[in-house]
Scaffold this motif. Sequence first.
Motif, PDB file in Angstrom:
ATOM      1  N   HIS A 261       5.240  25.452  36.501  1.00  0.00           N
ATOM      2  CA  HIS A 261       6.098  26.643  36.575  1.00  0.00           C
ATOM      3  C   HIS A 261       7.519  26.261  37.010  1.00  0.00           C
ATOM      4  O   HIS A 261       8.495  26.823  36.516  1.00  0.00           O
ATOM      5  CB  HIS A 261       5.500  27.681  37.539  1.00  0.00           C
TER       6      HIS A 261
ATOM      7  N   GLN B 167       9.598  25.180  34.121  1.00  0.00           N
ATOM      8  CA  GLN B 167      10.186  26.320  33.438  1.00  0.00           C
ATOM      9  C   GLN B 167      11.437  26.789  34.172  1.00  0.00           C
ATOM     10  O   GLN B 167      12.483  27.025  33.571  1.00  0.00           O
ATOM     11  CB  GLN B 167       9.173  27.493  33.426  1.00  0.00           C
TER      12      GLN B 167
ATOM     13  N   ALA C 247       9.702  32.532  37.044  1.00  0.00           N
ATOM     14  CA  ALA C 247       9.015  31.229  37.105  1.00  0.00           C
ATOM     15  C   ALA C 247       8.825  30.800  38.560  1.00  0.00           C
ATOM     16  O   ALA C 247       7.787  30.236  38.937  1.00  0.00           O
ATOM     17  CB  ALA C 247       9.811  30.180  36.327  1.00  0.00           C
TER      18      ALA C 247
ATOM     19  N   GLU D  44       5.889  32.536  40.032  1.00  0.00           N
ATOM     20  CA  GLU D  44       4.644  31.934  39.539  1.00  0.00           C
ATOM     21  C   GLU D  44       4.302  30.665  40.308  1.00  0.00           C
ATOM     22  O   GLU D  44       3.142  30.291  40.439  1.00  0.00           O
ATOM     23  CB  GLU D  44       4.770  31.589  38.049  1.00  0.00           C
ATOM     24  N   ALA D  45       5.352  29.959  40.769  1.00  0.00           N
ATOM     25  CA  ALA D  45       5.127  28.715  41.504  1.00  0.00           C
ATOM     26  C   ALA D  45       4.977  28.973  43.002  1.00  0.00           C
ATOM     27  O   ALA D  45       4.975  28.033  43.805  1.00  0.00           O
ATOM     28  CB  ALA D  45       6.283  27.749  41.250  1.00  0.00           C
TER      29      ALA D  45
END
Lengths: 294, 294
Positions: free
Chosen positions: A205, A208, A271, A274-275
Amino acid sequence: MQQELNEFISNNRELIERELKRHLVQLDIPARLKDSMIYSAEAGGKRLRPVILMASFNTYNNDMNRVLASAVALELIHTYSLIHDDLPAMDDDDLRRGLPTNHKKFDEATAILAGDALLTYSFELVTNDPLLTDRQKVQITQLLSEASGPQGMVAGQILDMEAEEKDATLKELETIHTLKTGELFRFAIRAGAYLGGAKDDQIRHLDQFAHFLGLIFQVQDDILDVTGDPDIIGKPVGSDEGNEKTTYVKLLGLNGAIEKKNEYVSKAKAALREASAEDSHLMSLTDYFSTREH
Amino acid sequence: MQQELNEFISNNRELIERELKRHLVQLDIPARLKDSMIYSAEAGGKRLRPVILMASFNTYNNDMNRVLASAVALELIHTYSLIHDDLPAMDDDDLRRGLPTNHKKFDEATAILAGDALLTYSFELVTNDPLLTDRQKVQITQLLSEASGPQGMVAGQILDMEAEEKDATLKELETIHTLKTGELFRFAIRAGAYLGGAKDDQIRHLDQFAHFLGLIFQVQDDILDVTGDPDIIGKPVGSDEGNEKTTYVKLLGLNGAIEKKNEYVSKAKAALREASAEDSHLMSLTDYFSTREH
């Protein structure tokens, strides 16, 4: 948040500059080569790449000493690329950040060799770092050589040269920036997270995130070229317009470029979430990148 | 002995050239960059450095696949150094081995970037080699970056440039050659022996050997400049005399240079015996170096 980030940036910038100098000063090498390497390494800038590496590491780990050598190596690679980029056969620039470029201060041959030396030394630095395991040294060397070599930064430089001779599309422009600027940002984020102990899917992630961060950096560069204060950005406003360079503003108009940037900012922040990195300095760095004035 | 050596050289040269090409051809990179990297990598030469690496490895080990990536990386570094050396700001050569130099065939910017790319890619190659352990990758990367960086080859190039502006002494001449040419020979011998499994004290003696082998190479170069056949050496005889370059022949006379070379040959062979390598190809390579006609 911004206050905290400013502190993080300025503390780590200082740390990087101290380490950078320490490594170069202790080299027992011919004076002209050493002077020329140190001259460009000290010529400064914002040390954005190593600071990002440290912010990425810091998202997962607090023992900042463990990333110092990799952060310095990254800054040395960035420095070498600027020296070679400024050469008469490339961008032919006389000034960089208000100071004579390396080949103007010394001479062309010295500038070529200083660049070669900084590039090579960055790998020596990583593999000699006593704080890393062999596995980590191998991984960092792999990531760094891929990011800066023929599939990474150097590819971007060749494509950038070629693009000056024709009208690039938005897609081509993105490819160039992703390679030329983005790959070192991407290294910063991946290397930092890896050394910090992030999990594989977190690193995916962040990868990204890195992609969009590089693009934000570039769109903002193009926007500043039109709207910036020449005293702050250190070059005349509209300098891109004078040459054939394709920019986001030329392709999309000023408002279109700003919209594009905001789109990238949203994607970058998604992103990060998400991480599980929404509380890290990387979040505020995204805003810093998109609103910077120089 | 000479017959056997010739076979060893030509077999391994073929192997190297095949591997070199294979690695570069599979790169998914901009065509101009790729063409320019392959052009100089294929422009040939004797592949002496990788062949020496393989001879050193073969003294202790027969599984030649294990050194191929390191041997190719070494040749890529040598290739990059020739491309940058030929640039207008450096030696300004139009021809190398009868072919247009990289910047003549392409252009200066491409030549600078192709050199940077080959240098960077060599470290990628070593760290991606599936046949080496992490420890071996780290060790080879360390040795290679030290040999080719600011304490090694690049230092030699700066000193060589400076020496063109003054009369160098024999000691200064040796320092320049030890760095500029000798360091890569030294890497070849150390890396080969290390990967082959030589013991530490054998590597120490081989290090001595490498030092003298580099000097033999250089004295013979200077001798050939005076006595060589221009059709064989590929440049006019006496070309050193025309410029200000200090050579062994200028400093010691032709007979003095030959004596010096013989002294180095004795010392090189003594070091080989100390490393229990008197039956290896390194022994006949020493004679090959000291009697070569081009």
